[in-house]
Design an enzyme around this catalytic site. Structure first.
Site, PDB file in Angstrom:
ATOM      1  N   GLU A 248      -8.023  -5.385   4.816  1.00  8.13           N
ATOM      2  CA  GLU A 248      -7.903  -5.078   3.386  1.00  8.13           C
ATOM      3  C   GLU A 248      -6.685  -5.775   2.776  1.00  8.13           C
ATOM      4  OE1 GLU A 248      -8.686  -0.946   4.809  1.00  8.13           O
ATOM      5  OE2 GLU A 248      -9.226  -0.637   2.708  1.00  8.13           O
TER       6      GLU A 248
ATOM      7  N   ASN B 257       0.881  -1.170   0.000  1.00  8.89           N
ATOM      8  CA  ASN B 257       0.000   0.000   0.000  1.00  8.89           C
ATOM      9  C   ASN B 257       0.916   1.216   0.000  1.00  8.89           C
ATOM     10  OD1 ASN B 257      -1.725   2.094   0.503  1.00  8.89           O
ATOM     11  ND2 ASN B 257      -2.737   1.132   2.263  1.00  8.89           N
TER      12      ASN B 257
ATOM     13  N   ARG C  98     -12.990  15.008   8.020  1.00 13.45           N
ATOM     14  CA  ARG C  98     -13.759  15.419   6.836  1.00 13.45           C
ATOM     15  C   ARG C  98     -15.195  15.723   7.222  1.00 13.45           C
ATOM     16  NH1 ARG C  98     -12.037  10.260   3.887  1.00 13.45           N
ATOM     17  NH2 ARG C  98      -9.892  10.673   3.246  1.00 13.45           N
TER      18      ARG C  98
ATOM     19  N   ARG D 291      -2.563  -2.145  -3.351  1.00 10.00           N
ATOM     20  CA  ARG D 291      -3.761  -1.351  -3.101  1.00 10.00           C
ATOM     21  C   ARG D 291      -3.697  -0.166  -4.058  1.00 10.00           C
ATOM     22  NH1 ARG D 291      -5.189   3.423   0.859  1.00 10.00           N
ATOM     23  NH2 ARG D 291      -7.393   3.464   0.357  1.00 10.00           N
TER      24      ARG D 291
ATOM     25  N   HIS E 245     -13.253   2.550  -0.140  1.00 11.44           N
ATOM     26  CA  HIS E 245     -13.281   1.492   0.891  1.00 11.44           C
ATOM     27  C   HIS E 245     -13.858   0.182   0.351  1.00 11.44           C
ATOM     28  CE1 HIS E 245     -13.520   4.505   4.509  1.00 11.44           C
ATOM     29  NE2 HIS E 245     -12.267   4.167   4.260  1.00 11.44           N
TER      30      HIS E 245
END
Ligand code: ADP
Length: 408
Positions: A384, A8, A241, A91, A180
């Site tokens: 993940e 990643n 956010r 990823r 996601h």
């Protein structure tokens, strides 16, 4: 047994993990930080202990050769030789409308990742740098791209189109993409197993609540609704956010003389739980502050839970039936009090939490609803990296079944 490397790669950091497949065993993992600065750092954990080093890391190629050294370190290494790695999974953030599945990387895929950089200017170029550095380190070894967006390519136009002039979609590809995807796909498949159900017969609503947060409705294994949009900014209130806003607020702020950069900071870095509380983007800090009477922290918690409930209700209304609600991500897995806050008013749509079970379950995989709840509530730790290893293993062994055509 095959040993696969999962990467990643961000702009200044690189996370990696080695998996033994098909047994799904993690052999060890590491993190390289501060790539591009004078002194970078690597920390690697495995059964043999911790490998640490600080040294100049001018670019991603230097970072990758450090990873190779750490992986094969005679004392603390994870493998004996880099040749043991038979596949690499990356990823990759944005596949645009080009990819609805994970793919083996070739020139066409590299072009597409490049082309979609417009949609993810911070992430795709960094992901590509990682891909290129890994290809150089392991020539001839298959490399696989696993896109955050791919799972959501099954959304219908009704859920991915915005109410904007159509040419904005045709010209700029402005639409909902969702993110996601790898996490929602992993936890929903694991929840189906935990519930001893079949994918074809199960609809779920999956809440990935971490620093970034999103909700996805999954019907028979396919994503049909998701709360993040054109970018990861839309939807839930997150760590920093804002989530959903009246877009006129941004125009109003521009009119008031705030620059584009300032507004970007407000909604991406200074909003969310941090902005509302004025204290922290971390749930643990907010609970402590709220418990000691801080009203802003209490309201931040309430706004967070309220927005999640709104989405769960909306998604439930758009599905024929819902079988399970899933909690995952740093908050979804660990914050039993937030899970309780969210579920408090969901009894009227058939989501009935067993509050004691919820508390006892903590962060492990488990069912935390009462036995008679029409919709089960499941806690499912996400992974993940493992999902990327699974896709990579299946693709390089030609066993990969497109999840998009799952029902054929
Ligand atoms: P990211 O989106 O960066 O991957 P994570 O999924 O790791 O984030 O989630 C990080 C967040 O999870 C933290 O900011 C914090 O709010 C929350 N969190 C982690 N552990 C706990 C805990 N034990 N209790 C409550 N919240 C927690």
């Amino acid at each position: 047994m095959e040993k696969l490397l999962v990467i990643n790669c961000g702009s200044s950091s690189l996370k990696y993990e080695v998996y033994a497949m098909p047994g799904r065993t993690s052999l060890g993992k590491g993190l390289v930080e501060r790539i591009g600065s004078e002194i970078g750092k690597i920390t690697q954990h495995s059964q043999k202990g911790v490998f640490e080093s600080e040294e100049p890391l001018p670019d991603h190629d230097a970072a990758m050769s450090l990873v190779s050294r750490a992986l094969t370190d005679p004392e603390k290494g994870i493998i004996e030789s880099i040749q043991e790695i038979t596949g690499v999974g990356h990823r990759t953030v944005h596949g645009g409308e080009d990819y609805a599945n994970s793919v083996i990387i070739d020139d066409k895929v590299i072009d597409a990742i490049q082309r979609n950089s417009d949609l993810a200017p911070l992430h795709n170029p960094a992901n590509l740098t990682g891909i290129k550095a890994a290809m150089e380190m392991l020539p001839g070894v298959p490399q696989v791209a696993v896109f955050d967006t791919a799972f959501h390519q099954t959304l219908s136009p009704a859920s991915y189109l915005y109410g904007l002039p159509r040419e904005l979609y045709t010209k700029y590809k402005i639409r909902r993409y969702g993110f996601h995807g790898t996490s929602h796909r992993y936890v929903s498949a694991e929840a189906v197993k935990l519930l001893k159900r079949s994918v074809e017969n199960t609809n779920v609503i999956s809440c990935h609540l971490g620093n970034g947060a999103s909700i996805t409705a999954i019907r028979q294994g396919l994503s049909v609704e998701t709360s993040m949009g054109f970018t990861p900014l839309e939807g839930l209130v997150m760590g920093t956010r804002s989530g959903d806003l009246d877009p006129a607020i941004l125009l109003f702020l521009l009119e008031k003389g705030h620059s584009k950069e300032e507004i970007n900071e407000m909604v991406n870095k200074k909003g969310g739980l941090l902005g509302l509380s004025g204290i922290s983007n971390d749930m643990r800090d907010l609970h402590v502050a709220a418990d000691s009477g801080n009203q802003d922290a209490q309201e931040a918690l309430e706004v967070f839970a309220h927005r999640i409930r709104m989405y769960i209700g909306a998604y439930a209304a758009n599905m024929v039936k819902v079988d399970a609600l899933i909690f995952t991500g740093g908050i979804g897995e660990n914050d039993t009090r937030m899970r309780e806050m969210i579920c408090h008013r969901l009894e009227n749509i058939g989501i009935v939490m067993d509050y004691e079970k919820n508390k006892q379950n903590g962060s492990k995989a488990g069912i935390v609803s009462v036995d008679y709840s029409p919709i089960s509530i499941v806690v499912m730790p996400t992974n993940e990296e493992l999902q990327i290893a699974i896709d990579t293993h299946e693709l390089i062994n030609k066993q990969f079944k497109s999840w998009v055509y799952l029902k054929e």
